[in-house]
Motif scaffolding. Sequence first.
Motif, mmCIF file in Angstrom:
data_model
loop_
_atom_site.group_PDB
_atom_site.id
_atom_site.type_symbol
_atom_site.label_atom_id
_atom_site.label_comp_id
_atom_site.label_asym_id
_atom_site.label_seq_id
_atom_site.Cartn_x
_atom_site.Cartn_y
_atom_site.Cartn_z
ATOM 1 N N ASP A 33 0.706 -1.052 -0.045
ATOM 2 C CA ASP A 33 0.103 0.095 -0.109
ATOM 3 C C ASP A 33 0.992 1.219 -0.127
ATOM 4 O O ASP A 33 1.633 1.275 0.905
ATOM 5 C CB ASP A 33 -1.081 0.082 1.328
ATOM 6 C CG ASP A 33 -1.712 1.283 1.173
ATOM 7 O OD1 ASP A 33 -3.156 0.908 0.700
ATOM 8 O OD2 ASP A 33 -1.527 2.284 1.847
ATOM 9 N N PRO A 34 0.870 2.249 -0.900
ATOM 10 C CA PRO A 34 1.568 3.308 -1.154
ATOM 11 C C PRO A 34 1.501 4.264 0.228
ATOM 12 O O PRO A 34 2.223 5.155 0.258
ATOM 13 C CB PRO A 34 1.251 3.966 -2.323
ATOM 14 C CG PRO A 34 -0.342 3.438 -2.627
ATOM 15 C CD PRO A 34 -0.385 2.013 -2.001
ATOM 16 N N SER A 193 12.866 0.312 -5.492
ATOM 17 C CA SER A 193 12.294 -1.302 -4.991
ATOM 18 C C SER A 193 10.923 -1.258 -4.737
ATOM 19 O O SER A 193 10.360 -2.156 -5.324
ATOM 20 C CB SER A 193 13.086 -1.775 -4.114
ATOM 21 O OG SER A 193 13.158 -0.849 -2.786
ATOM 22 N N PHE A 194 10.321 -0.287 -4.104
ATOM 23 C CA PHE A 194 8.845 -0.302 -3.542
ATOM 24 C C PHE A 194 8.175 -0.041 -5.097
ATOM 25 O O PHE A 194 6.799 -0.843 -5.010
ATOM 26 C CB PHE A 194 8.560 0.644 -2.566
ATOM 27 C CG PHE A 194 7.085 0.564 -1.854
ATOM 28 C CD1 PHE A 194 6.732 -0.274 -0.944
ATOM 29 C CD2 PHE A 194 6.128 1.285 -2.707
ATOM 30 C CE1 PHE A 194 5.738 -0.457 -0.519
ATOM 31 C CE2 PHE A 194 4.954 1.053 -2.172
ATOM 32 C CZ PHE A 194 4.548 0.139 -1.005
ATOM 33 N N MET A 198 5.067 -2.651 -6.864
ATOM 34 C CA MET A 198 3.500 -2.159 -7.139
ATOM 35 C C MET A 198 3.245 -2.254 -8.531
ATOM 36 O O MET A 198 1.969 -1.923 -8.610
ATOM 37 C CB MET A 198 3.746 -0.785 -6.399
ATOM 38 C CG MET A 198 3.531 -0.371 -5.220
ATOM 39 S SD MET A 198 2.218 -1.048 -4.138
ATOM 40 C CE MET A 198 0.869 0.136 -5.090
ATOM 41 N N GLN A 199 4.026 -2.440 -9.421
ATOM 42 C CA GLN A 199 3.705 -2.488 -10.699
ATOM 43 C C GLN A 199 2.887 -3.649 -11.045
ATOM 44 O O GLN A 199 2.767 -4.723 -10.438
ATOM 45 C CB GLN A 199 5.029 -2.627 -11.829
ATOM 46 C CG GLN A 199 5.781 -1.513 -11.817
ATOM 47 C CD GLN A 199 7.049 -1.686 -12.417
ATOM 48 O OE1 GLN A 199 7.208 -2.627 -13.246
ATOM 49 N NE2 GLN A 199 8.049 -0.685 -12.491
ATOM 50 N N THR A 200 1.815 -3.384 -11.823
ATOM 51 C CA THR A 200 0.704 -4.440 -12.106
ATOM 52 C C THR A 200 1.242 -5.889 -12.504
ATOM 53 O O THR A 200 0.951 -6.659 -12.135
ATOM 54 C CB THR A 200 0.015 -3.988 -13.364
ATOM 55 O OG1 THR A 200 -0.402 -2.620 -13.031
ATOM 56 C CG2 THR A 200 -1.308 -4.902 -13.692
ATOM 57 N N ARG A 201 2.153 -6.018 -13.191
ATOM 58 C CA ARG A 201 2.835 -7.153 -13.779
ATOM 59 C C ARG A 201 3.363 -8.023 -12.417
ATOM 60 O O ARG A 201 3.195 -9.142 -12.522
ATOM 61 C CB ARG A 201 4.049 -7.333 -14.778
ATOM 62 C CG ARG A 201 5.002 -6.533 -14.320
ATOM 63 C CD ARG A 201 6.087 -6.743 -15.480
ATOM 64 N NE ARG A 201 7.464 -5.939 -15.187
ATOM 65 C CZ ARG A 201 7.655 -4.863 -15.384
ATOM 66 N NH1 ARG A 201 6.779 -3.923 -15.703
ATOM 67 N NH2 ARG A 201 8.868 -4.171 -14.901
ATOM 68 N N ALA A 206 2.167 -12.423 -8.434
ATOM 69 C CA ALA A 206 2.098 -12.891 -6.907
ATOM 70 C C ALA A 206 0.668 -12.994 -6.556
ATOM 71 O O ALA A 206 0.493 -14.161 -6.001
ATOM 72 C CB ALA A 206 2.328 -11.526 -6.075
ATOM 73 N N GLU A 207 -0.386 -12.323 -7.228
ATOM 74 C CA GLU A 207 -1.799 -12.686 -7.081
ATOM 75 C C GLU A 207 -2.099 -14.327 -7.696
ATOM 76 O O GLU A 207 -2.645 -15.090 -7.080
ATOM 77 C CB GLU A 207 -2.638 -11.844 -7.692
ATOM 78 C CG GLU A 207 -4.244 -11.994 -7.404
ATOM 79 C CD GLU A 207 -4.188 -11.644 -6.178
ATOM 80 O OE1 GLU A 207 -5.570 -11.899 -5.471
ATOM 81 O OE2 GLU A 207 -3.824 -10.903 -5.458
#
Length: 347
Positions: A33-34, A193-194, A198-201, A206-207
Amino acid sequence: MSRAALAAVAVLLLVEITLRAIGYAAPQWYQLDPQLGWTLHPHRHGWYLADGVRIPIHITPAGVRDREHTLDKPDGVYRIAVMGDEYSEAMTVGLRETWWWQLPARLQRCGFQPDKLVEVLNFGVGGYGTAQEYVLLETRAMRYQPDLVLLQFAPSDVMDNSPALAAEKNRPFFVLDAHGAPRIDDAFALAPSFDRRMQTRYRLAAEIADHSRSYQLARQMAELAFIGEAHADVDSPVLHEPRDAAWENAWRVTEALIAKTNTYARRNGAQLVVVAIPHPRQAGQGMSYPDQRIGAFATQSNIPAVLLAGAMRPSMYLPSGRWNAEAHRVAGELVARRLCTATAQPG
């Protein structure tokens, strides 16, 4: 494809089918979460399997371990918002065994807010420090219009509030300006790194992986193999008076954040009460330095506080440092007793 590869695929499929058949599920409970560094992942269902316990876990669509609550506060309801870390997230016990779940019934019995229905909303997230709890209160929890905010404090929060001392850096911190006021530092969200994670790919990969029960089992086994006892020697300095500038600054930031939380809560029509729990290594030994310092600061700042030191016993802590059901029962009883006194009841 070779026979060995086919055999390996067959074994993996058999393991996957077997795990699903027996109901095994241990998903990744957290997401990046940003604003907060991480939050609980909405809609997650499965089992907490550690500390020798097997607890069913349900994360609501709002991303909390609680039952669902309407955003608008119904008429005749008195709302309590719980801000805390793993002791309030409480994955080591059933939902109805948590200290905060027990509060409404206990408070109703003592006549607390006799003309209203007491409703408790839990916003606890494992690993959070006071800085994250403040940001969460300001950005999300206060939207539920609580009348009372219970800020659960653990000694490890002092370390988590310091960018110099915290083990996990991907979180917001606050620093003190020239006047001693806390100012947010959320530069972690801009770190390459964060941002990459957070990037979609990356998140999609991971999902997808996390939907595999075999992957969940492998990850869990790895975590159990490398996990050590929580709150080990790395945070033992918090049990004593600060011996260097870094620890003193961490304490000053923590106190400033508690004061800031109190000001923000009052400005929004809520009272703040601090619930301070003892470090696992100090359980049963009375008031340690963190308990004394938080207690003194709360008194000086006119903030009601519930100090659980002396009530918690070593047998109430699990290997991870989290609480068992008995600890939650005792904590719920003591918090309710404190709130039932005239000095703790909001006017």
